[in-house]
Scaffold this motif. Structure first.
Motif: not given
Length: 252
Positions: A43-46, A48, A51, A55, A185, A188
């Protein structure tokens, strides 16, 4: 951004041939597989690290099918190679330090091939720790000055407000430095403020530079680093080379 030395700014842009594009896809796929296995799941949201890898894959137009297949290999849903992460250290001609981030399924083969490249092109592969002390792991975000819609002072304040640790003026672009764990962080935060980012990655930044004042020596180092970067098992290559301005002009 690989290498992250002054010469990288004027380095000849290689044509994106099908072969080179294929190599880029292979390296990013390895990043994704390793990110899933070591960074906290699929899970890319969990995760980094995953993620960021996704990208980067999308930034080079890697097909979603390739991305999803790499994620499944990492999670074990489909069979895939087991990659081992290794860092190699050595010296290029002129005493230039080189750090290589490796992802390999055959440590002995990779070590032999990398050692051969160093030896053939005037460098030498060293022991662990021989040059690592010259580099610091950081998050780096690149912003092209031409895409900014504000003056320098306003930009610097916003960059720091978004969480950057430092901002470096590199001529045509700004280089924002973050702690590795804060990269996503800060990235984003900047994107929410409307900034257009050229690149964002976790890299090894040199803290002790070796200045090269000879054109022939600079070309030797560039040749070796190019070949190392092109090796299938080398994910990233870094040096601490700084090239004299007069030599830079000739190389550009």
């Amino acid at each position: 951004m690989s290498g992250h030395s002054k010469w990288a700014n004027i380095k000849h842009k290689k044509a994106r041939t099908d072969e080179k594009k294929g190599k880029e896809f292979t390296k990013i796929a390895k990043d994704i597989v390793i990110a899933v296995r070591t960074g906290g799941g699929s899970d890319p949201e969990a995760n980094s690290r995953l993620k960021l890898a996704i990208q980067k894959a999308r930034a080079i137009n890697m097909p979603n099918e390739n991305i999803n297949r790499a994620i499944k290999k990492g999670s074990g849903d489909i069979e895939g190679d087991t990659f081992e992460e290794i860092v190699y250290e050595g010296y290029a001609p002129g005493g230039v330090a080189v750090m290589l981030e490796i992802a390999t399924d055959n440590r002995n083969r990779t070590a032999s091939e990398i050692r051969h490249l160093f030896s053939k092109y005037g460098g030498n592969l060293g022991e662990n720790g021989c040059v690592a002390w010259m580099f610091k792991r950081c998050g780096v975000i690149i912003i092209n000055k031409e895409k900014l819609k504000m003056d320098e002072e306003e930009f610097l304040l916003q960059a720091l407000d978004c969480g950057s640790e430092d901002v470096k003026d590199e001529g045509d672009y700004y280089e924002l430095i973050t702690l590795p764990e804060n990269l996503m962080e800060v990235k984003e935060n900047l994107e929410k403020e409307g900034f257009i980012l050229e690149e964002a990655d976790i890299v090894l930044l040199p803290e002790n530079m070796v200045e090269i004042t000879d054109e022939e020596m600079a070309l030797k180092v560039i040749k070796l680093v190019d070949l190392l970067e092109d090796h299938d098992d080398v994910q990233k290559a870094y040096t601490n080379m700084s090239i004299n301005d007069s030599v830079l002009e000739k190389l550009s």
